[in-house]
Scaffold this motif. Structure first.
Motif, short mmCIF file in Angstrom:
data_model
loop_
_atom_site.label_atom_id
_atom_site.label_comp_id
_atom_site.label_asym_id
_atom_site.label_seq_id
_atom_site.Cartn_x
_atom_site.Cartn_y
_atom_site.Cartn_z
N THR A 152 0.83 -1.20 0.00
CA THR A 152 0.00 0.00 0.00
C THR A 152 0.87 1.25 0.00
N TYR A 153 1.93 1.24 0.80
CA TYR A 153 2.85 2.38 0.85
C TYR A 153 3.50 2.62 -0.52
N GLU A 154 3.90 1.56 -1.19
CA GLU A 154 4.52 1.69 -2.51
C GLU A 154 3.51 2.24 -3.53
N LYS A 155 2.24 1.79 -3.43
CA LYS A 155 1.21 2.31 -4.33
C LYS A 155 0.99 3.80 -4.08
N MET A 156 1.03 4.21 -2.82
CA MET A 156 0.86 5.63 -2.50
C MET A 156 2.01 6.44 -3.09
N LYS A 157 3.21 5.90 -3.04
CA LYS A 157 4.36 6.60 -3.61
C LYS A 157 4.20 6.76 -5.11
N THR A 158 3.66 5.74 -5.80
CA THR A 158 3.49 5.86 -7.25
C THR A 158 2.42 6.88 -7.60
N LEU A 159 1.49 7.13 -6.68
CA LEU A 159 0.48 8.15 -6.90
C LEU A 159 1.02 9.55 -6.63
N GLY A 160 2.24 9.62 -6.12
CA GLY A 160 2.84 10.92 -5.85
C GLY A 160 2.44 11.50 -4.52
N PHE A 176 -4.12 20.24 -8.84
CA PHE A 176 -4.30 19.01 -8.07
C PHE A 176 -3.03 18.16 -8.08
N TYR A 177 -2.44 18.00 -9.26
CA TYR A 177 -1.21 17.19 -9.34
C TYR A 177 -0.08 17.81 -8.53
N GLN A 178 0.02 19.12 -8.57
CA GLN A 178 1.09 19.81 -7.86
C GLN A 178 0.91 19.68 -6.34
N PHE A 179 -0.33 19.77 -5.86
CA PHE A 179 -0.60 19.83 -4.43
C PHE A 179 -1.41 18.65 -3.91
N ARG A 180 -1.37 17.51 -4.58
CA ARG A 180 -2.23 16.40 -4.18
C ARG A 180 -1.99 15.93 -2.76
N THR A 181 -0.74 15.89 -2.33
CA THR A 181 -0.47 15.47 -0.95
C THR A 181 -1.03 16.48 0.03
N ASN A 182 -0.93 17.76 -0.29
CA ASN A 182 -1.49 18.79 0.57
C ASN A 182 -3.01 18.62 0.68
N TYR A 183 -3.67 18.33 -0.45
CA TYR A 183 -5.12 18.13 -0.43
C TYR A 183 -5.50 16.91 0.40
N VAL A 184 -4.72 15.84 0.29
CA VAL A 184 -5.00 14.64 1.08
C VAL A 184 -4.87 14.95 2.57
N LEU A 185 -3.81 15.65 2.96
CA LEU A 185 -3.63 15.99 4.37
C LEU A 185 -4.73 16.93 4.87
N LEU A 186 -5.13 17.87 4.05
CA LEU A 186 -6.21 18.78 4.41
C LEU A 186 -7.52 18.01 4.59
N SER A 187 -7.79 17.07 3.69
CA SER A 187 -9.00 16.25 3.80
C SER A 187 -8.97 15.38 5.05
N LYS A 240 3.85 11.35 -1.82
CA LYS A 240 4.98 11.50 -0.91
C LYS A 240 5.49 12.93 -0.88
N GLU A 241 5.38 13.65 -1.98
CA GLU A 241 5.97 14.98 -2.07
C GLU A 241 5.01 16.04 -1.55
N LEU A 242 5.21 16.47 -0.32
CA LEU A 242 4.41 17.54 0.26
C LEU A 242 4.97 18.88 -0.21
N GLN A 243 4.12 19.72 -0.78
CA GLN A 243 4.55 21.04 -1.24
C GLN A 243 4.46 22.03 -0.09
N PRO A 244 5.26 23.10 -0.13
CA PRO A 244 5.21 24.09 0.95
C PRO A 244 3.81 24.69 1.09
N TRP A 245 3.37 24.84 2.34
CA TRP A 245 2.03 25.36 2.59
C TRP A 245 1.88 26.81 2.15
N ASP A 246 2.97 27.59 2.20
CA ASP A 246 2.85 28.99 1.79
C ASP A 246 2.54 29.09 0.29
N SER A 247 3.07 28.20 -0.52
CA SER A 247 2.73 28.23 -1.94
C SER A 247 1.32 27.65 -2.17
#
Length: 171
Positions: free
Chosen positions: A37-45, A78-89, A47-54
């Motif tokens: 599951t962790y590897e699948k999450m990495k392939t979805l991108g 969405f692609y740029q900030f997908r990890t941010n959106y997941v954490l916000l959700s 893992k890369e959290l973008q800075p919150w100020d941007s």
């Protein structure tokens, strides 16, 4: 004294690890599934959290408001900030859970049911004359989850919170 026989050991207090409950083979299987599951999450991108100020920077409207331009910007955002959106959700979901103890109890009950049926009792389960394999067990657990949520009056709360991020009393 050996660690197992020391007073105050967590096993003396009734606490057990997952390995103690499931056994070594099932624990390794669960860890392997978590790794997949962790590897699948990495392939979805995820893992890369973008800075919150941007993420919260000022909105710059597009030069043209055509459907294609807006769609392209939304998808790119969405692609740029997908990890941010997941954490916000996840934050909204956690906040919803904290404000509704009844929902917490129902979800814990459902999670326990899923864990028992899918992990503790792997393989087919026979009930009466019917045999339930893994897909049928998942369908049965899903149905039981919906029934429990309806019986405890939490289904509407889950739907409202997941769609709007608000509970009752939200404006």
């Amino acid at each position: 004294l050996h660690a197992r026989h020391r007073p105050g050991n967590r096993r003396d207090q009734g606490m057990h690890s997952i390995r103690d409950v499931l056994g070594p083979a099932k624990t390794e299987e669960l860890l392997d599934q978590l790794h997949v599951t962790y590897e699948k999450m990495k392939t979805l991108g995820l893992k890369e959290l973008q800075p919150w100020d941007s993420f919260f920077s000022n909105f710059k409207p597009p030069k043209t408001w055509s459907r294609e331009d807006v769609e392209k910007r939304v998808v790119t955002n969405f692609y740029q900030f997908r990890t941010n959106y997941v954490l916000l959700s996840l934050g909204v979901v956690v906040l919803s859970l904290v404000t509704s103890p009844a929902l917490i109890m129902v979800l814990l009950l459902c999670a326990g049911m899923w864990f028992y049926v899918m992990v503790v009792k792997p393989g087919p389960i026979v009930v009466g004359e019917n045999e339930y394999d893994e897909p049928k067990k998942a369908i049965a657990c899903g149905g039981a989850t919906l029934v429990l949520l309806m019986l405890f009056g939490q289904l509407l709360k889950v739907g409202v919170r997941s769609k709007s991020g608000r509970g009752e009393g939200g404006s």
